[in-house]
Design a protein around this motif. Structure first.
Motif, mmCIF file in Angstrom:
data_model
loop_
_atom_site.group_PDB
_atom_site.id
_atom_site.type_symbol
_atom_site.label_atom_id
_atom_site.label_comp_id
_atom_site.label_asym_id
_atom_site.label_seq_id
_atom_site.Cartn_x
_atom_site.Cartn_y
_atom_site.Cartn_z
ATOM 1 N N PHE A 184 0.859 -1.182 0.000
ATOM 2 C CA PHE A 184 0.000 0.000 0.000
ATOM 3 C C PHE A 184 0.898 1.236 0.000
ATOM 4 C CE2 PHE A 184 -2.185 -3.449 2.110
ATOM 5 C CZ PHE A 184 -3.435 -3.453 1.512
ATOM 6 N N PRO A 185 0.979 1.948 -1.106
ATOM 7 C CA PRO A 185 1.888 3.104 -1.175
ATOM 8 C C PRO A 185 1.422 4.253 -0.299
ATOM 9 C CG PRO A 185 0.562 2.951 -3.170
ATOM 10 C CD PRO A 185 0.270 1.717 -2.371
ATOM 11 N N ALA A 186 2.371 5.027 0.159
ATOM 12 C CA ALA A 186 2.057 6.212 0.958
ATOM 13 C C ALA A 186 1.356 7.246 0.089
ATOM 14 C CB ALA A 186 3.336 6.796 1.538
ATOM 15 N N LEU A 187 0.453 7.973 0.693
ATOM 16 C CA LEU A 187 -0.194 9.090 0.005
ATOM 17 C C LEU A 187 0.668 10.326 0.196
ATOM 18 C CD1 LEU A 187 -3.919 8.481 1.066
ATOM 19 C CD2 LEU A 187 -2.719 7.646 -0.964
ATOM 20 N N ARG A 193 8.351 3.327 5.984
ATOM 21 C CA ARG A 193 7.899 2.062 5.384
ATOM 22 C C ARG A 193 7.837 1.000 6.478
ATOM 23 N NH1 ARG A 193 9.710 -2.653 2.364
ATOM 24 N NH2 ARG A 193 8.354 -2.951 0.540
ATOM 25 N N VAL A 194 6.711 0.319 6.582
ATOM 26 C CA VAL A 194 6.527 -0.663 7.657
ATOM 27 C C VAL A 194 5.918 -1.939 7.101
ATOM 28 C CG1 VAL A 194 6.201 1.137 9.407
ATOM 29 C CG2 VAL A 194 4.199 0.152 8.253
ATOM 30 N N ALA A 206 -12.022 -10.073 11.477
ATOM 31 C CA ALA A 206 -12.136 -8.608 11.413
ATOM 32 C C ALA A 206 -11.026 -7.996 10.566
ATOM 33 C CB ALA A 206 -12.118 -8.015 12.826
ATOM 34 N N PRO A 207 -11.027 -8.251 9.245
ATOM 35 C CA PRO A 207 -10.019 -7.625 8.383
ATOM 36 C C PRO A 207 -10.110 -6.093 8.377
ATOM 37 C CG PRO A 207 -11.744 -8.678 7.067
ATOM 38 C CD PRO A 207 -11.944 -9.119 8.478
ATOM 39 N N ARG A 208 -11.239 -5.577 8.875
ATOM 40 C CA ARG A 208 -11.401 -4.119 8.935
ATOM 41 C C ARG A 208 -10.358 -3.462 9.837
ATOM 42 N NH1 ARG A 208 -15.101 -5.837 13.112
ATOM 43 N NH2 ARG A 208 -14.802 -4.497 14.954
ATOM 44 N N ILE A 209 -9.805 -4.214 10.783
ATOM 45 C CA ILE A 209 -8.831 -3.629 11.711
ATOM 46 C C ILE A 209 -7.561 -3.250 10.969
ATOM 47 C CG2 ILE A 209 -7.372 -4.087 13.722
ATOM 48 C CD1 ILE A 209 -9.634 -5.902 14.778
ATOM 49 N N ASN A 210 -7.003 -4.191 10.230
ATOM 50 C CA ASN A 210 -5.807 -3.874 9.464
ATOM 51 C C ASN A 210 -6.102 -2.877 8.348
ATOM 52 O OD1 ASN A 210 -4.062 -5.358 10.998
ATOM 53 N ND2 ASN A 210 -3.517 -6.825 9.400
ATOM 54 N N ARG A 211 -7.334 -2.912 7.819
ATOM 55 C CA ARG A 211 -7.704 -1.931 6.801
ATOM 56 C C ARG A 211 -7.649 -0.522 7.389
ATOM 57 N NH1 ARG A 211 -12.719 -3.541 5.831
ATOM 58 N NH2 ARG A 211 -11.941 -5.305 4.632
ATOM 59 N N ALA A 212 -8.134 -0.366 8.607
ATOM 60 C CA ALA A 212 -8.079 0.939 9.266
ATOM 61 C C ALA A 212 -6.632 1.367 9.510
ATOM 62 C CB ALA A 212 -8.844 0.898 10.584
ATOM 63 N N ALA A 213 -5.790 0.393 9.908
ATOM 64 C CA ALA A 213 -4.375 0.697 10.134
ATOM 65 C C ALA A 213 -3.708 1.160 8.853
ATOM 66 C CB ALA A 213 -3.658 -0.523 10.695
ATOM 67 N N VAL A 214 -3.989 0.462 7.748
ATOM 68 C CA VAL A 214 -3.412 0.836 6.452
ATOM 69 C C VAL A 214 -3.884 2.222 6.043
ATOM 70 C CG1 VAL A 214 -3.437 0.312 3.979
ATOM 71 C CG2 VAL A 214 -3.060 -1.524 5.647
ATOM 72 N N ASN A 215 -5.175 2.486 6.202
ATOM 73 C CA ASN A 215 -5.708 3.798 5.827
ATOM 74 C C ASN A 215 -5.033 4.919 6.603
ATOM 75 O OD1 ASN A 215 -7.473 2.575 4.055
ATOM 76 N ND2 ASN A 215 -9.247 2.683 5.428
ATOM 77 N N LEU A 216 -4.913 4.733 7.919
ATOM 78 C CA LEU A 216 -4.316 5.783 8.744
ATOM 79 C C LEU A 216 -2.845 5.976 8.394
ATOM 80 C CD1 LEU A 216 -4.835 6.492 12.477
ATOM 81 C CD2 LEU A 216 -2.529 6.298 11.611
ATOM 82 N N LEU A 217 -2.118 4.885 8.235
ATOM 83 C CA LEU A 217 -0.687 4.979 7.977
ATOM 84 C C LEU A 217 -0.398 5.597 6.616
ATOM 85 C CD1 LEU A 217 0.316 1.498 9.410
ATOM 86 C CD2 LEU A 217 1.007 3.700 10.361
ATOM 87 N N THR A 218 -1.066 5.128 5.573
ATOM 88 C CA THR A 218 -0.801 5.674 4.241
ATOM 89 C C THR A 218 -1.230 7.130 4.151
ATOM 90 O OG1 THR A 218 -2.921 4.758 3.458
ATOM 91 C CG2 THR A 218 -0.933 3.444 3.078
ATOM 92 N N ARG A 219 -2.302 7.476 4.865
ATOM 93 C CA ARG A 219 -2.755 8.869 4.894
ATOM 94 C C ARG A 219 -1.694 9.786 5.487
ATOM 95 N NH1 ARG A 219 -6.962 8.369 8.324
ATOM 96 N NH2 ARG A 219 -8.207 7.447 6.660
ATOM 97 N N HIS A 220 -0.855 9.247 6.352
ATOM 98 C CA HIS A 220 0.185 10.042 6.996
ATOM 99 C C HIS A 220 1.577 9.761 6.425
ATOM 100 C CE1 HIS A 220 -3.114 10.474 9.912
ATOM 101 N NE2 HIS A 220 -2.525 11.600 10.256
ATOM 102 N N GLY A 221 1.601 9.267 5.180
ATOM 103 C CA GLY A 221 2.872 9.164 4.473
ATOM 104 C C GLY A 221 3.677 7.907 4.729
ATOM 105 N N ILE A 222 3.038 6.845 5.234
ATOM 106 C CA ILE A 222 3.752 5.609 5.540
ATOM 107 C C ILE A 222 3.349 4.516 4.552
ATOM 108 C CG2 ILE A 222 4.297 3.904 7.313
ATOM 109 C CD1 ILE A 222 5.114 6.793 8.024
ATOM 110 N N GLU A 223 4.343 3.945 3.877
ATOM 111 C CA GLU A 223 4.082 2.814 2.992
ATOM 112 C C GLU A 223 3.937 1.548 3.833
ATOM 113 O OE1 GLU A 223 6.152 2.353 -0.925
ATOM 114 O OE2 GLU A 223 6.974 0.548 0.034
ATOM 115 N N VAL A 224 2.954 0.720 3.490
ATOM 116 C CA VAL A 224 2.658 -0.476 4.277
ATOM 117 C C VAL A 224 2.748 -1.705 3.381
ATOM 118 C CG1 VAL A 224 0.956 -1.632 5.741
ATOM 119 C CG2 VAL A 224 1.103 0.879 5.743
ATOM 120 N N VAL A 225 3.415 -2.722 3.857
ATOM 121 C CA VAL A 225 3.537 -3.966 3.099
ATOM 122 C C VAL A 225 3.057 -5.143 3.940
ATOM 123 C CG1 VAL A 225 5.960 -4.225 3.797
ATOM 124 C CG2 VAL A 225 5.113 -5.487 1.818
ATOM 125 N N LEU A 226 2.277 -6.025 3.309
ATOM 126 C CA LEU A 226 1.919 -7.317 3.898
ATOM 127 C C LEU A 226 2.935 -8.312 3.352
ATOM 128 C CD1 LEU A 226 -1.980 -7.269 3.438
ATOM 129 C CD2 LEU A 226 -0.634 -6.466 5.386
#
Length: 437
Positions: A184-187, A193-194, A206-226
């Motif tokens: 998930f690239p940073a916005l 990068r985490v 509850a996949p919504r939990i990690n979805r919320a984490a990804v949304n918050l992190l990418t919104r604040h400039g953090i790239e996220v990788v599974l």
């Protein structure tokens, strides 16, 4: 506490660790006041101090565990409240973990007990199998509910355990989340990068939990990788005493995460399930004697962070403070006692405008504790009811927690929405309102 291990016994690294832990105990009994099973049952052998005596005797004699020892060790939630209370710094976690491994190796459980434990160890670390199990539970539950239960704290029956497992299964499963290997690239400008732990049960329930984490992190400039090839962290089977398989999972994850770190760099390995985070942070200790993995394990443990730790270092933009929402914050045992993170999640929620209230008796476990609410359903049910009653005194709009096990356990006893802390933080910083139970 005086110990009497022989020199030959002390040559075993695990016994040497146990000896050091046992000698630190001064019999003060402070731990009894915060131990959930002692508070409920009033039995000294169901307190940390009592269990320490039992473990000491078992290890010193180097004899197969007795049924009495197994009963009281099985009743331990591994909530680690005793470690927060202990003035002498007794590492009860490493001692009871060793006892469980010894029981798994040297004690022959009744067939029904072996069967339910084997089923849990087979299903829960594998999301595909776990999802299949949850689907099947919907068909089996109506039949099982017609059968009578025999409530017994002394010896939970197989029927009670199966009924407890089915009761925790959701009536509907959410769609599957993104697969391993997704990036998930940073916005905007990338600031970090985490890796984000995909999880086992959580990605099904509850996949919504990690979805919320990804949304918050990418919104604040953090790239996220599974991370590809990531496996179960091993927490659930670790607490079942299956250490060899736990270490296999640990080695596989260490290899996968460090490979990803070499490929694209990682600032942290983030965990949204605090029960998993406590074990991952302990990889360095668990693999300390492994010549090949000791140093890599220590590196991974240093990289591992609860999601709240990492988010606490971000300058979050809060366009719409949620100051009309009263949140009862349930501090998961694995977070407050296992990782010593107690205040930060509440501070983050308060900074986003939520009205955060502490739950009375917040040090006492809700009864989830991995598979405990299945293996010890009556004790777990009493702890859940006590937790829910304490939460009800706050009259909250929502309940927040940082561990999926706690969320499922508490939600089974209340109609108040139970959400993850990161879901509320995501909502406050521009994400959607969290879903209901």
């Amino acid at each position: 506490m005086k110990t009497e291990f022989s020199l030959a016994q002390l040559a075993d690294p695990d016994i040497a660790v146990a000896d050091k832990i046992l000698r630190a105990c001064v019999h003060c009994g402070f731990c009894t006041a915060t131990c959930p099973t002692y508070v409920l049952l009033g039995d000294e052998l169901d307190s940390p101090r009592g269990r320490i005596y039992l473990i000491k005797e078992m290890l010193e004699k180097n004899a197969p565990p007795t049924a009495e020892v197994v009963k009281h060790i099985d009743r331990c939630l591994s909530c680690l409240a005793c470690m927060t209370t202990c003035p002498s710094g007794v590492n009860y976690m490493h001692l009871v973990d060793q006892a469980r491994a010894r029981i798994e190796k040297d004690y022959t459980r009744p067939l029904a007990d072996r069967g339910i434990r084997a089923l849990l160890a087979w299903l829960m670390p594998h999301p595909g199998l776990f999802r299949f199990g949850m689907v099947m539970a919907r068909f089996v539950r109506p039949v099982m509910n017609l059968l009578p239960s025999a409530h017994s704290l002394a010896a939970p029956t197989l029927l009670n355990r199966i009924k407890a497992m089915l009761a925790l299964a959701p009536r509907h499963l959410p769609p599957e989340g993104p697969s391993s290997g997704t990036v998930f690239p940073a916005l905007g400008v990338r600031r970090g990068r985490v890796a984000l732990l995909h999880g086992c049960a959580q990605q099904v329930l509850a996949p919504r939990i990690n979805r919320a984490a990804v949304n918050l992190l990418t919104r604040h400039g953090i790239e996220v990788v599974l991370v590809p090839d990531e496996q179960c962290c091993g927490a659930l089977i670790h607490h079942l005493g299956r250490d060899e398989r736990t270490l296999e999972f640990a080695r596989a994850n260490i290899t996968a995460w460090l490979k990803e770190a070499e490929r694209g760099g990682l600032d942290a390995i983030l965990v949204t399930t605090s029960g998993c985070g406590t074990v991952i942070k302990d990889y360095g200790f668990m693999l300390r004697e492994d010549e090949q993995f000791a140093a890599p394990a220590a590196k991974v443990s240093a990289l591992a962070k609860d999601i709240s730790e990492y988010v606490g270092g971000l300058e979050m933009a809060v366009p719409q403070p949620r100051n009309d929402i009263v949140v009862a914050y349930h501090s998961a045992c694995s977070l407050q006692h296992g990782q010593k993170i107690a205040q930060l999640p509440k501070e983050l929620l308060s900074n986003c405008g939520f009205v955060v209230k502490d739950v009375p008796e917040s040090h006492l476990c809700c009864g989830s504790a991995g598979t405990y609410n299945i293996l010890q359903p009556d004790i777990a049910g009493r702890l859940r009811d006590r937790k829910v009653a304490n939460i009800a005194t706050l009259k909250p709009d929502m309940i927040a927690a940082g561990n999926i096990g706690c969320m499922v356990q508490i939600a089974s006893g209340t109609s108040v929405p139970v959400v993850h802390t990161i879901e509320l933080l995501d909502w406050a910083t521009g994400g959607p309102r969290p879903g209901l139970n």
